[in-house]
Design an enzyme around this catalytic site. Sequence first.
Site, PDB file in Angstrom:
ATOM      1  N   ASP A  13       0.822  -1.223   0.000  1.00  0.00           N
ATOM      2  CA  ASP A  13       0.000   0.000   0.000  1.00  0.00           C
ATOM      3  C   ASP A  13       0.852   1.269   0.000  1.00  0.00           C
ATOM      4  O   ASP A  13       0.453   2.286   0.571  1.00  0.00           O
ATOM      5  CB  ASP A  13      -0.944   0.036   1.226  1.00  0.00           C
ATOM      6  CG  ASP A  13      -1.776  -1.219   1.325  1.00  0.00           C
ATOM      7  OD1 ASP A  13      -2.261  -1.665   0.273  1.00  0.00           O
ATOM      8  OD2 ASP A  13      -1.926  -1.749   2.439  1.00  0.00           O
ATOM      9  N   LYS A  16       2.012   2.256  -5.056  1.00  0.00           N
ATOM     10  CA  LYS A  16       2.672   1.745  -6.274  1.00  0.00           C
ATOM     11  C   LYS A  16       1.816   1.974  -7.510  1.00  0.00           C
ATOM     12  O   LYS A  16       2.335   2.155  -8.598  1.00  0.00           O
ATOM     13  CB  LYS A  16       2.955   0.240  -6.145  1.00  0.00           C
ATOM     14  CG  LYS A  16       3.964  -0.101  -5.072  1.00  0.00           C
ATOM     15  CD  LYS A  16       4.202  -1.587  -4.998  1.00  0.00           C
ATOM     16  CE  LYS A  16       3.007  -2.374  -4.530  1.00  0.00           C
ATOM     17  NZ  LYS A  16       2.564  -2.088  -3.164  1.00  0.00           N
ATOM     18  N   GLY A  40      -4.418  -4.185  -4.506  1.00  0.00           N
ATOM     19  CA  GLY A  40      -5.410  -3.193  -4.917  1.00  0.00           C
ATOM     20  C   GLY A  40      -4.688  -1.918  -5.284  1.00  0.00           C
ATOM     21  O   GLY A  40      -3.917  -1.389  -4.489  1.00  0.00           O
ATOM     22  N   HIS A  41      -4.861  -1.482  -6.501  1.00  0.00           N
ATOM     23  CA  HIS A  41      -4.213  -0.253  -6.955  1.00  0.00           C
ATOM     24  C   HIS A  41      -5.275   0.778  -7.294  1.00  0.00           C
ATOM     25  O   HIS A  41      -6.230   0.467  -8.000  1.00  0.00           O
ATOM     26  CB  HIS A  41      -3.399  -0.506  -8.234  1.00  0.00           C
ATOM     27  CG  HIS A  41      -2.144  -1.272  -7.978  1.00  0.00           C
ATOM     28  ND1 HIS A  41      -1.401  -1.833  -8.987  1.00  0.00           N
ATOM     29  CD2 HIS A  41      -1.493  -1.546  -6.841  1.00  0.00           C
ATOM     30  CE1 HIS A  41      -0.343  -2.431  -8.458  1.00  0.00           C
ATOM     31  NE2 HIS A  41      -0.373  -2.267  -7.162  1.00  0.00           N
ATOM     32  N   GLN A 223       1.898  -5.918  -3.296  1.00  0.00           N
ATOM     33  CA  GLN A 223       2.283  -6.029  -1.877  1.00  0.00           C
ATOM     34  C   GLN A 223       3.635  -5.328  -1.628  1.00  0.00           C
ATOM     35  O   GLN A 223       3.939  -4.374  -2.315  1.00  0.00           O
ATOM     36  CB  GLN A 223       2.321  -7.493  -1.410  1.00  0.00           C
ATOM     37  CG  GLN A 223       0.947  -8.141  -1.294  1.00  0.00           C
ATOM     38  CD  GLN A 223       0.423  -8.708  -2.596  1.00  0.00           C
ATOM     39  OE1 GLN A 223       1.144  -9.351  -3.310  1.00  0.00           O
ATOM     40  NE2 GLN A 223      -0.833  -8.466  -2.897  1.00  0.00           N
TER      41      GLN A 223
HETATM   42  P1  IMP Z   1      -2.907 -12.722   1.834  1.00  0.00           P
HETATM   43  O1  IMP Z   1      -1.998 -12.174   0.802  1.00  0.00           O
HETATM   44  O2  IMP Z   1      -4.356 -12.471   1.539  1.00  0.00           O
HETATM   45  O3  IMP Z   1      -2.630 -14.156   2.155  1.00  0.00           O
HETATM   46  O4  IMP Z   1      -2.641 -11.922   3.209  1.00  0.00           O
HETATM   47  C1  IMP Z   1      -1.433 -12.069   3.937  1.00  0.00           C
HETATM   48  C2  IMP Z   1      -0.990 -10.752   4.551  1.00  0.00           C
HETATM   49  O5  IMP Z   1      -0.624  -9.862   3.522  1.00  0.00           O
HETATM   50  C3  IMP Z   1      -2.083 -10.034   5.356  1.00  0.00           C
HETATM   51  O6  IMP Z   1      -1.461  -9.338   6.427  1.00  0.00           O
HETATM   52  C4  IMP Z   1      -2.644  -9.029   4.362  1.00  0.00           C
HETATM   53  O7  IMP Z   1      -3.238  -7.911   4.998  1.00  0.00           O
HETATM   54  C5  IMP Z   1      -1.370  -8.657   3.629  1.00  0.00           C
HETATM   55  N1  IMP Z   1      -1.618  -8.174   2.272  1.00  0.00           N
HETATM   56  C6  IMP Z   1      -1.903  -8.901   1.180  1.00  0.00           C
HETATM   57  N2  IMP Z   1      -2.035  -8.122   0.106  1.00  0.00           N
HETATM   58  C7  IMP Z   1      -1.801  -6.867   0.510  1.00  0.00           C
HETATM   59  C8  IMP Z   1      -1.733  -5.609  -0.162  1.00  0.00           C
HETATM   60  O8  IMP Z   1      -1.909  -5.487  -1.380  1.00  0.00           O
HETATM   61  N3  IMP Z   1      -1.440  -4.537   0.633  1.00  0.00           N
HETATM   62  C9  IMP Z   1      -1.206  -4.635   1.964  1.00  0.00           C
HETATM   63  N4  IMP Z   1      -1.248  -5.781   2.627  1.00  0.00           N
HETATM   64  C10 IMP Z   1      -1.528  -6.889   1.903  1.00  0.00           C
END
Ligand code: IMP
Length: 428
Positions: A13, A16, A40-41, A223
């Site tokens: 977040d 990007k 999410g962008h 991420q």
């Molecule tokens: P998962 O990717 O859904 O398995 O989540 C694993 C961890 O990564 C959790 O703490 C989510 O909140 C975090 N996470 C996954 N995708 C994002 C992102 O795009 N931005 C911020 N945190 C993310």
Amino acid sequence: MATVVVVGSQWGDEGKGKITDMISKKADLVVRYQGGNNAGHTVVVGEREFKLHLIPSGILYPDVSCVIANGVVVDPAVLKEEMDYLLDRGVEIKDFHISNQAHVIMPYHRVLDQAEEARKNDGKIGTTGKGIGPVYMDKIGRFGIRMGDLLDKELLREKLESILSLKNMILDKVYGAETFDIDELWTEYLEYGQKLAPFITDTSYLVNEALAKGKNVLFEGAQGTLLDIDHGTYPYVTSSNPTAGGVCTGVGVGPTKIDSVLGVVKAYTTRVGEGPFPTELTGEQGEWLREKGGEFGTTTGRPRRCGWFDATIVKYARRINGLTSIAVTKLDVLDGMEKIKMCTSYKYQGEVLTEFPVNQQVLAECEPIYEEFAGWEENTSQIREYENLPENAKLYLDRLSELVDCKVSILSVGPKRSETMVLDKFIE
Ligand code: IMP
């Protein structure tokens, strides 16, 4: 610009979307290499806001080719929805390619993700619930369905028969969750295959061909470094490699093809989900950052945890990714703060740690050591030249760059494309 990787250098977040959108303008190809619709962008084009989860933001430029490479996990239902969302808003989807080796997020992955989080209760990771962990588990366990499999009726049936017998047993007996009917899944996913067939191809070949022709390629990370399965704050991480190394395996290009790595960092820090966060602000200042910075997840809508900028994290990100420069985003969110703090190192059991500790037990006990800066009153989102920034903002940025030992090449002072300063010509 040749080839550049854009990588999140905190916990995701970092903004990007805006930076990749900006660089996409110069690119011939924009390639996503890992993650899925957990990302999410948000991209603001003129007065219009686009929210994308899976399709590279380069899609907003008509002459840019977009690729979802093999390291990405694809939920075809979400992909179809996103394509329709773009088409409805007049965005053409023509030069778009999906790897036949990218793994497919199936509905049982989503159910397993959510059921496992519920089972862990207090020990949960705080996932997005999109099935990311379970689909990567199946990939590594050699249990996966790939995009190319959706084009082969018999093979898909065979795979589903073998996989579903086990998945249904786990869903029913371990989690007491709903099970899936093979005929329904088979029909639904064959249909996705038919719809997406024109886009499914060998993307490694495609990207390497473009590289051989000297095209400009942008590798778009999702991420962030601290969410990396190997180098992040394990186990509070995602299940892929967002770090720059993930490009090679996630696309099928050699490391010799990468020219520069741009780390995107927010002027403060945020985190979604569980896990230690040394500079977290739980009081009024945290609330200020959350409200002013709009710190709510694009994917889940969850409020993000907010805190001061942590230089040890970004210094670590520089090391892991081999960052060649950084893009600092959301500086304007700090406008109007009386005092601003920046973490330079940690205190751990009486000792000073200058390097980010990868051990979570250690990190949980770390106390940040801060430098304090006087804030500024001016509205920086109006400013277009670094020289015109308030003196205190310059002092803050210069120190940030010095501590992380990396030059600032882009400065973002608002969500709009125009609210940006390019301080280094590498992307021109
Ligand atoms: P998962 O990717 O859904 O398995 O989540 C694993 C961890 O990564 C959790 O703490 C989510 O909140 C975090 N996470 C996954 N995708 C994002 C992102 O795009 N931005 C911020 N945190 C993310």
